[in-house]
Motif scaffolding. Structure first.
Motif, PDB file in Angstrom:
ATOM      1  N   GLY A  24     -22.790 -15.879  42.038  1.00 56.97           N
ATOM      2  CA  GLY A  24     -22.285 -15.672  40.548  1.00 56.97           C
ATOM      3  C   GLY A  24     -20.666 -15.699  40.646  1.00 56.97           C
ATOM      4  O   GLY A  24     -20.025 -14.460  41.225  1.00 56.97           O
ATOM      5  N   ASP A  25     -20.368 -16.889  40.230  1.00 56.77           N
ATOM      6  CA  ASP A  25     -18.740 -16.853  40.390  1.00 56.77           C
ATOM      7  C   ASP A  25     -18.011 -16.547  38.857  1.00 56.77           C
ATOM      8  O   ASP A  25     -16.880 -16.694  38.690  1.00 56.77           O
ATOM      9  N   GLU A  26     -18.997 -16.546  37.840  1.00 56.14           N
ATOM     10  CA  GLU A  26     -18.432 -16.312  36.445  1.00 56.14           C
ATOM     11  C   GLU A  26     -17.803 -14.728  36.026  1.00 56.14           C
ATOM     12  O   GLU A  26     -18.190 -13.870  36.534  1.00 56.14           O
ATOM     13  N   VAL A  27     -16.723 -14.916  35.378  1.00 57.75           N
ATOM     14  CA  VAL A  27     -16.245 -13.640  34.885  1.00 57.75           C
ATOM     15  C   VAL A  27     -16.110 -13.881  33.233  1.00 57.75           C
ATOM     16  O   VAL A  27     -16.092 -15.039  32.800  1.00 57.75           O
ATOM     17  N   VAL A  28     -16.037 -12.597  32.615  1.00 57.97           N
ATOM     18  CA  VAL A  28     -15.977 -12.818  30.946  1.00 57.97           C
ATOM     19  C   VAL A  28     -14.756 -12.787  30.593  1.00 57.97           C
ATOM     20  O   VAL A  28     -13.828 -11.842  30.774  1.00 57.97           O
ATOM     21  N   GLY A  29     -14.106 -13.795  29.744  1.00 54.57           N
ATOM     22  CA  GLY A  29     -12.893 -13.859  28.902  1.00 54.57           C
ATOM     23  C   GLY A  29     -11.859 -13.893  29.955  1.00 54.57           C
ATOM     24  O   GLY A  29     -11.931 -13.739  31.250  1.00 54.57           O
ATOM     25  N   VAL A  30     -10.726 -14.041  29.574  1.00 51.23           N
ATOM     26  CA  VAL A  30      -9.259 -14.014  30.318  1.00 51.23           C
ATOM     27  C   VAL A  30      -9.230 -12.782  31.153  1.00 51.23           C
ATOM     28  O   VAL A  30      -8.723 -12.741  32.158  1.00 51.23           O
ATOM     29  N   GLU A  31      -9.773 -11.674  30.228  1.00 49.25           N
ATOM     30  CA  GLU A  31      -9.429 -10.096  30.741  1.00 49.25           C
ATOM     31  C   GLU A  31     -10.092 -10.109  32.159  1.00 49.25           C
ATOM     32  O   GLU A  31      -9.885  -9.437  33.108  1.00 49.25           O
ATOM     33  N   GLY A  32     -11.377 -10.655  32.132  1.00 49.68           N
ATOM     34  CA  GLY A  32     -12.040 -10.807  33.342  1.00 49.68           C
ATOM     35  C   GLY A  32     -11.605 -11.369  34.468  1.00 49.68           C
ATOM     36  O   GLY A  32     -11.763 -10.976  35.713  1.00 49.68           O
ATOM     37  N   ILE A  33     -10.788 -12.701  34.202  1.00 51.04           N
ATOM     38  CA  ILE A  33     -10.156 -13.327  35.193  1.00 51.04           C
ATOM     39  C   ILE A  33      -9.191 -12.488  35.961  1.00 51.04           C
ATOM     40  O   ILE A  33      -8.892 -12.279  37.190  1.00 51.04           O
ATOM     41  N   MET A  34      -8.214 -11.731  35.018  1.00 48.89           N
ATOM     42  CA  MET A  34      -7.109 -10.903  35.238  1.00 48.89           C
ATOM     43  C   MET A  34      -7.711  -9.781  36.127  1.00 48.89           C
ATOM     44  O   MET A  34      -7.102  -9.330  37.296  1.00 48.89           O
ATOM     45  N   GLU A  35      -8.723  -9.051  35.814  1.00 50.19           N
ATOM     46  CA  GLU A  35      -9.250  -8.107  36.472  1.00 50.19           C
ATOM     47  C   GLU A  35     -10.021  -8.572  37.879  1.00 50.19           C
ATOM     48  O   GLU A  35      -9.775  -7.715  38.994  1.00 50.19           O
ATOM     49  N   ALA A  36     -10.622  -9.516  37.906  1.00 52.43           N
ATOM     50  CA  ALA A  36     -10.911 -10.097  39.420  1.00 52.43           C
ATOM     51  C   ALA A  36      -9.803 -10.553  40.243  1.00 52.43           C
ATOM     52  O   ALA A  36     -10.115 -10.272  41.554  1.00 52.43           O
ATOM     53  N   TYR A  37      -8.981 -11.189  39.744  1.00 50.53           N
ATOM     54  CA  TYR A  37      -7.647 -11.437  40.410  1.00 50.53           C
ATOM     55  C   TYR A  37      -7.100 -10.307  40.917  1.00 50.53           C
ATOM     56  O   TYR A  37      -6.754 -10.230  42.293  1.00 50.53           O
ATOM     57  N   GLY A  38      -7.009  -9.072  40.317  1.00 51.57           N
ATOM     58  CA  GLY A  38      -6.303  -7.902  40.898  1.00 51.57           C
ATOM     59  C   GLY A  38      -7.392  -7.431  41.918  1.00 51.57           C
ATOM     60  O   GLY A  38      -6.681  -6.866  42.863  1.00 51.57           O
ATOM     61  N   PHE A  88     -10.516 -20.538  23.179  1.00 49.19           N
ATOM     62  CA  PHE A  88     -11.107 -20.856  21.715  1.00 49.19           C
ATOM     63  C   PHE A  88     -12.133 -21.769  21.619  1.00 49.19           C
ATOM     64  O   PHE A  88     -12.880 -21.948  20.725  1.00 49.19           O
ATOM     65  N   TYR A  89     -12.254 -22.490  22.823  1.00 45.43           N
ATOM     66  CA  TYR A  89     -12.945 -23.990  22.785  1.00 45.43           C
ATOM     67  C   TYR A  89     -14.214 -23.518  23.511  1.00 45.43           C
ATOM     68  O   TYR A  89     -14.944 -24.532  23.838  1.00 45.43           O
ATOM     69  N   ASP A  90     -14.346 -22.374  23.907  1.00 44.53           N
ATOM     70  CA  ASP A  90     -15.634 -22.100  25.004  1.00 44.53           C
ATOM     71  C   ASP A  90     -16.502 -21.006  24.140  1.00 44.53           C
ATOM     72  O   ASP A  90     -15.717 -19.772  24.363  1.00 44.53           O
ATOM     73  N   SER A  91     -17.582 -21.163  23.597  1.00 48.26           N
ATOM     74  CA  SER A  91     -18.174 -19.987  23.121  1.00 48.26           C
ATOM     75  C   SER A  91     -18.683 -18.933  23.634  1.00 48.26           C
ATOM     76  O   SER A  91     -18.568 -17.880  23.174  1.00 48.26           O
ATOM     77  N   ASP A  92     -19.177 -19.051  24.903  1.00 42.40           N
ATOM     78  CA  ASP A  92     -19.544 -17.738  25.580  1.00 42.40           C
ATOM     79  C   ASP A  92     -18.389 -17.200  26.639  1.00 42.40           C
ATOM     80  O   ASP A  92     -18.585 -16.238  26.981  1.00 42.40           O
ATOM     81  N   ARG A  93     -17.350 -17.793  26.676  1.00 46.00           N
ATOM     82  CA  ARG A  93     -16.145 -17.463  27.100  1.00 46.00           C
ATOM     83  C   ARG A  93     -16.402 -16.861  28.731  1.00 46.00           C
ATOM     84  O   ARG A  93     -15.872 -15.847  29.139  1.00 46.00           O
ATOM     85  N   ARG A  94     -17.354 -17.428  29.296  1.00 38.43           N
ATOM     86  CA  ARG A  94     -17.814 -17.191  30.680  1.00 38.43           C
ATOM     87  C   ARG A  94     -17.252 -18.113  31.696  1.00 38.43           C
ATOM     88  O   ARG A  94     -17.329 -19.211  31.476  1.00 38.43           O
ATOM     89  N   PHE A  95     -16.176 -17.793  32.501  1.00 35.38           N
ATOM     90  CA  PHE A  95     -15.567 -18.560  33.221  1.00 35.38           C
ATOM     91  C   PHE A  95     -15.675 -18.728  34.735  1.00 35.38           C
ATOM     92  O   PHE A  95     -15.538 -17.365  35.173  1.00 35.38           O
ATOM     93  N   PRO A  96     -15.896 -19.709  35.372  1.00 40.31           N
ATOM     94  CA  PRO A  96     -15.977 -19.621  37.080  1.00 40.31           C
ATOM     95  C   PRO A  96     -14.571 -19.434  37.545  1.00 40.31           C
ATOM     96  O   PRO A  96     -13.661 -19.979  37.084  1.00 40.31           O
ATOM     97  N   ALA A  97     -14.483 -18.392  38.440  1.00 39.53           N
ATOM     98  CA  ALA A  97     -13.057 -18.250  38.774  1.00 39.53           C
ATOM     99  C   ALA A  97     -13.083 -18.059  40.411  1.00 39.53           C
ATOM    100  O   ALA A  97     -13.960 -17.256  40.966  1.00 39.53           O
TER     101      ALA A  97
END
Length: 582
Positions: A420-434, A387-396
């Motif tokens: 490129g280590d960024e994923v989009v949103g929490v869903e992107g982190i979950m998908e990359a983790y899987g 909620f505090y990150d406008s583009d919701r792109r997260f290095p993972a």
């Protein structure tokens, strides 16, 4: 916070009250201000500074449910709990015959940074026969429903104008498709004043209370309230073996000292580890008098109360070397001005987690959809931070795993991309983790320093570009660190940067090392070269403690984050975006 002694390993020698403040309430799940929690802190001489918010509501183009007149609307606000049930927080008054109401009655809610606070608003047309009944006693099932709206409190607080307009929705039967109007919500932080006075105190010629060494003095500052009782509001740190001590700056908020004319009792004690601190001397001065002492370069004499001879004037003196009055911005001032929290995540891929194909593995992905501990931590923390990150792109990143290149890496991109280590949103982190679980072999050892350095480099680049950003690295791990010294060095280096590190321990390993990294005991981290961390940037929580208690992983991890953020921006005199320089 204010002046009580903490029971840490140093025996309460560190400062309380003047150096760090509690920025938000993180103890209670209740939406509104919790007086019981507030009393708990006050009874110990501490002052929990709640981010108390008042919400003003207004409606536009509401539907008309009355035949001979217009609707008489009232709004009710709820907090949606984890189990999906609604807990009522407050009601507005009823406004007669108005489809565009502006309610005067405010609804109070305590803003909790560490929780996703979903607010649900219901608007009702109150039946005429209940107009003289107190709104709190109204049975809502007896009123006509006009629509509902939902939002998350942090969505409001991150807007520059702290306001949202929501479309009202409702089910009024098949074939009924009508506009129900809108509900506007305006938030305001209810702090009486953000005025802070910062003072530098020192003493000269103190009496010696020790036989074989010199006194170990500290100051206790108390406010005299109407009952003539003295309420502790601040304690300095202890200066060892010194009769001419100089203390670190003390900050007092207007909430703490009341007014500049309120009498303050300033007592100087000789610290004793037994807790029986011996009074060296005391003086009574208001904030206004302390300001005058500073500007006129005068001193205050300490006195020692004596039953037989009255107050004995001592040779010891109190000196105010510096007095500054300034505005102290809150966490909400920063995030609503455009400051962002950027989320990064690092996941442990060491072999001690167990084969992901085995149901006993900490990395086991349950076909039924039940989240493992890694997924749970990513979801719960990420859900708040995004909620505090406008583009919701997260290095993972992952660490401790053997990648498709055949080498063990301690900071590989979780998404498998070479660049490129960024994923989009929490869903992107979950998908990359899987995907990583299918393509990365678990290996080892457990090293943190690489991912901490990677996060620190990103924070450092942002700092050099003067970006209004603060970074949060979430490390999820099951194991004992192999590079404790390297991790300490990396964290001490990072303590100068806009960065916090949240560590979640999963499984049943011995996490004593993690508790060392989390400097809650009052000792700051020290590097291998003897350098002391600028500030505490680590918060550690073992998942098993979370599961056995009532607190959520989000609350446990993020309760310190607003304070860590404020300690960074205040130490560098960084103001909210667009705020005038002080």
């Amino acid at each position: 916070m204010g002046g009580c002694f903490s029971g840490d390993v140093q025996g309460g020698k560190q400062a309380i009250g003047g150096v760090q403040q509690r920025p938000t309430s993180t103890i209670t799940n209740n939406a509104a201000h919790n007086d019981a929690v507030d009393f708990f802190f006050r009874s110990r001489g501490q002052f929990a500074l709640f981010s108390q918010i008042e919400l003003s509501l207004s409606g536009l183009n509401l539907i008309d449910r009355d035949i001979t007149s217009k609707s008489d609307p009232m709004a009710v606000m709820y907090l949606r709990k984890k189990d999906g049930t609604l807990e009522e927080v407050g009601r507005t008054e009823v406004i007669l015959n108005n489809l565009n109401p502006k309610w005067i009655e405010k609804i109070s809610v305590s803003f909790q940074f560490e929780a996703v606070q979903t607010l649900v608003f219901h608007v009702y047309d109150v039946d005429t026969r209940y107009h003289n009944v107190p709104v709190k006693t109204l049975k809502l099932k007896d009123q006509d429903f006009l629509g509902e709206a939902t939002c998350v409190l942090s969505e409001i607080m991150t807007k520059s104008n702290r306001s949202v307009t929501l479309n009202l929705t409702g089910n009024f039967g098949p074939g009924v498709n009508r506009r129900l109007g809108t509900l506007s919500v305006q938030a305001e932080e209810t702090i009486a004043s953000k005025t802070v006075v910062e003072m530098n105190f020192r003493c000269i010629n103190l009496d010696n209370k020790d036989l074989f060494s010199k006194s170990d003095p500290f100051l206790m500052i108390s406010k005299i309230v109407e009952s003539s009782a003295a309420v502790p509001i601040c304690k300095t740190e202890v200066v060892d073996n010194n009769l001419n001590p100089v203390w670190r700056p003390v900050s007092l908020t207007l909430q703490q000292f009341g007014s500049k004319e309120t009498p303050l009792v300033i007592e100087c004690f000789d610290f004793n580890s037994s807790g029986n601190h011996e009074l060296i001397g005391k003086t009574e001065k208001s904030v206004a008098e302390l300001e005058r002492l500073c500007h006129q370069k005068e001193v205050a004499n300490f006195v020692y109360p004596s039953m037989a001879h009255g107050n004995k004037v001592l040779k010891g003196k109190l000196i105010v070397d510096r007095f500054v009055e300034k505005v102290q911005y809150t966490f909400l001032d920063y995030i609503s001005s455009g400051f962002e929290l950027n989320f990064m995540v690092a996941v442990d891929f060491t072999a001690s987690n167990g084969d992901p194909r085995d149901s006993s593995s900490l990395h086991y992905v349950d076909p039924s959809g039940r989240l493992n501990s890694y997924q749970q931590a990513i979801m719960e923390v990420g859900e708040v931070i995004q909620f505090y990150d406008s583009d919701r792109r997260f290095p993972a990143w992952g660490f401790g795993g053997r990648t498709s290149a055949g080498q063990v890496s301690h900071a590989f991109n979780l998404n498998g991309a070479p660049y490129g280590d960024e994923v989009v949103g929490v869903e992107g982190i979950m998908e990359a983790y899987g995907n990583a679980l299918r393509n990365v072999a678990l290996a080892g050892p457990t090293l943190f320093s690489h991912v901490v350095d990677k996060a620190a480099n990103i924070a450092s680049q942002s700092l050099s570009q003067n970006s209004p950003k603060y970074f949060v690295l979430l490390i999820i791990t099951d194991g004992v660190l192999t590079d404790m010294a390297g991790t300490l060095d990396a964290l001490v280096r990072a303590s100068d940067l806009p960065l916090s590190v949240l560590i979640v321990g999963v499984g049943n390993a011995d996490f004593k090392q993690m508790e060392i990294l989390d400097a809650d005991k009052g000792r700051r981290l020290e590097s291998s070269t003897g350098r002391i961390a600028t500030r505490d940037i680590v918060q550690f929580v073992p998942m098993k403690e979370i599961h056995s208690g009532q607190v959520s992983v989000v609350q446990a991890l993020l309760e310190e984050l607003p304070g860590q953020f404020l300690s960074y921006v205040r130490s560098r005199n960084i103001n909210p975006v667009g705020a005038p320089a002080l």
